[in-house]
Design a protein around this motif. Structure first.
Motif, PDB file in Angstrom:
ATOM      1  N   PRO A 123      62.591 -57.609 -77.485  1.00 38.46           N
ATOM      2  CA  PRO A 123      62.683 -57.402 -78.932  1.00 38.46           C
ATOM      3  C   PRO A 123      61.548 -56.550 -79.488  1.00 38.46           C
ATOM      4  CG  PRO A 123      61.799 -59.575 -78.475  1.00 38.46           C
ATOM      5  CD  PRO A 123      62.166 -58.974 -77.138  1.00 38.46           C
ATOM      6  N   GLU A 126      59.898 -56.523 -86.489  1.00 37.89           N
ATOM      7  CA  GLU A 126      60.761 -56.109 -87.587  1.00 37.89           C
ATOM      8  C   GLU A 126      60.230 -54.820 -88.194  1.00 37.89           C
ATOM      9  OE1 GLU A 126      62.941 -57.823 -91.618  1.00 37.89           O
ATOM     10  OE2 GLU A 126      61.459 -59.064 -90.559  1.00 37.89           O
ATOM     11  N   TYR A 225      66.450 -53.477 -83.680  1.00 36.95           N
ATOM     12  CA  TYR A 225      65.939 -54.806 -84.050  1.00 36.95           C
ATOM     13  C   TYR A 225      67.089 -55.746 -84.429  1.00 36.95           C
ATOM     14  CZ  TYR A 225      63.816 -58.396 -87.020  1.00 36.95           C
ATOM     15  OH  TYR A 225      63.456 -59.593 -87.600  1.00 36.95           O
ATOM     16  N   ARG A 229      68.478 -58.866 -82.210  1.00 35.91           N
ATOM     17  CA  ARG A 229      68.422 -60.199 -82.814  1.00 35.91           C
ATOM     18  C   ARG A 229      69.789 -60.875 -82.775  1.00 35.91           C
ATOM     19  NH1 ARG A 229      66.454 -61.617 -88.943  1.00 35.91           N
ATOM     20  NH2 ARG A 229      68.289 -60.364 -89.433  1.00 35.91           N
TER      21      ARG A 229
END
Length: 266
Positions: A123, A126, A225, A229
């Motif tokens: 990941p 953000e 992102y 997610r």
């Protein structure tokens, strides 16, 4: 994963994602897997949706020549122009050396170059950019804005790119496609599509008036992102233009196979 394996990954991702994109455009599109070639041809005004890709692995010079002739033959049957995608690291050394004269004999001309890129980069944190807000593409109006950004960035007529995206369920529902907005104006866009345990990044564009401000990188990070997610996937794959490659390096992706794009000769 060595460069040859990454080239195989890159070509397989292209064939799989383009199958979905082309059938999304036209359920009756020409989608075939021929010996050593993947045909993904929508007869769209958007030439990227008209694709033949070399899928042969380890082709020698003789086999390469046959595959190029076969690709050109397919392309000559089509009403609209498109491209042959060729991943150089799928070829053996002598075939790479023989590529340009073999393409010329087949009636193909080199149009432009790019590179396959990939990395286990997710990941990501953000993303944020002080100039931008982000909106996921959900409406026809947003699709049109997404198309217009690609048209301006890559020099295609706007109506041709709109033809490729109009009414798309893939880009409004299946993909994680985002617009970057500066004071409400769309200035950049990027999309990520889940395919075979990877996130395939496509149709990244920045309005030429707003380039070199980090907008393309920011919206690519946003698409990745949100896609990561939602899916839990950690590997990203994409095909970069020469101009776009530095953006993806900053995100952490590394180049693998050079890609050559060929059109039919005049």
């Amino acid at each position: 994963m060595d460069l040859h394996a990454q080239s195989v990954e890159s070509s397989e991702q292209l064939a799989a994602v383009w199958r979905r994109a082309v059938l999304d455009r036209d359920a009756a599109a020409d989608v075939r897997d021929l010996p050593g070639l993947a045909v993904r041809w929508a007869e769209s005004g958007f030439p990227f949706w008209n694709c033949v890709a070399l899928t042969e692995r380890g082709a020698d010079a003789e086999l390469l020549a046959r595959r190029l002739e076969g690709a050109a033959a397919v392309m000559r049957t089509k009403r609209r122009p498109g491209f042959l995608w060729l991943f150089e690291h799928l070829l053996d050394g002598p075939a790479r050396a023989a590529l340009e004269p073999a393409a010329e004999r087949a009636g193909l001309r080199h149009a432009f170059s790019g590179a396959g890129m990939a990395g286990d980069v997710l990941p990501l944190p953000e993303p944020a950019h002080p100039d931008l807000t982000f909106a996921r593409v959900r409406t026809e109006e947003q699709l049109a804005a997404y198309a217009d950004l690609n048209a301006r960035a890559y020099g295609f007529p706007s109506q041709e790119v709109r033809d490729g995206l109009h009414g798309s369920a893939l880009w409004t529902e299946g993909a994680y496609a985002y617009l970057a907005l500066r004071e409400g104006e769309p200035v950049a866009c990027a999309g990520a599509v889940e395919e075979a345990g990877r996130l395939f990044v496509a149709l990244v564009a920045t309005d030429p008036r707003w380039q070199r401000r980090g907008y393309g990188e920011a919206v690519t990070r946003k698409a990745l992102y949100e896609a990561s997610r939602a899916t839990g996937l950690t590997r990203a794959v994409l095909h970069a233009t020469e101009a776009g490659a530095p953006v993806y390096r900053r995100i952490g992706l590394a180049p693998n196979s050079p890609i050559r794009f060929y059109a039919l000769g005049d």
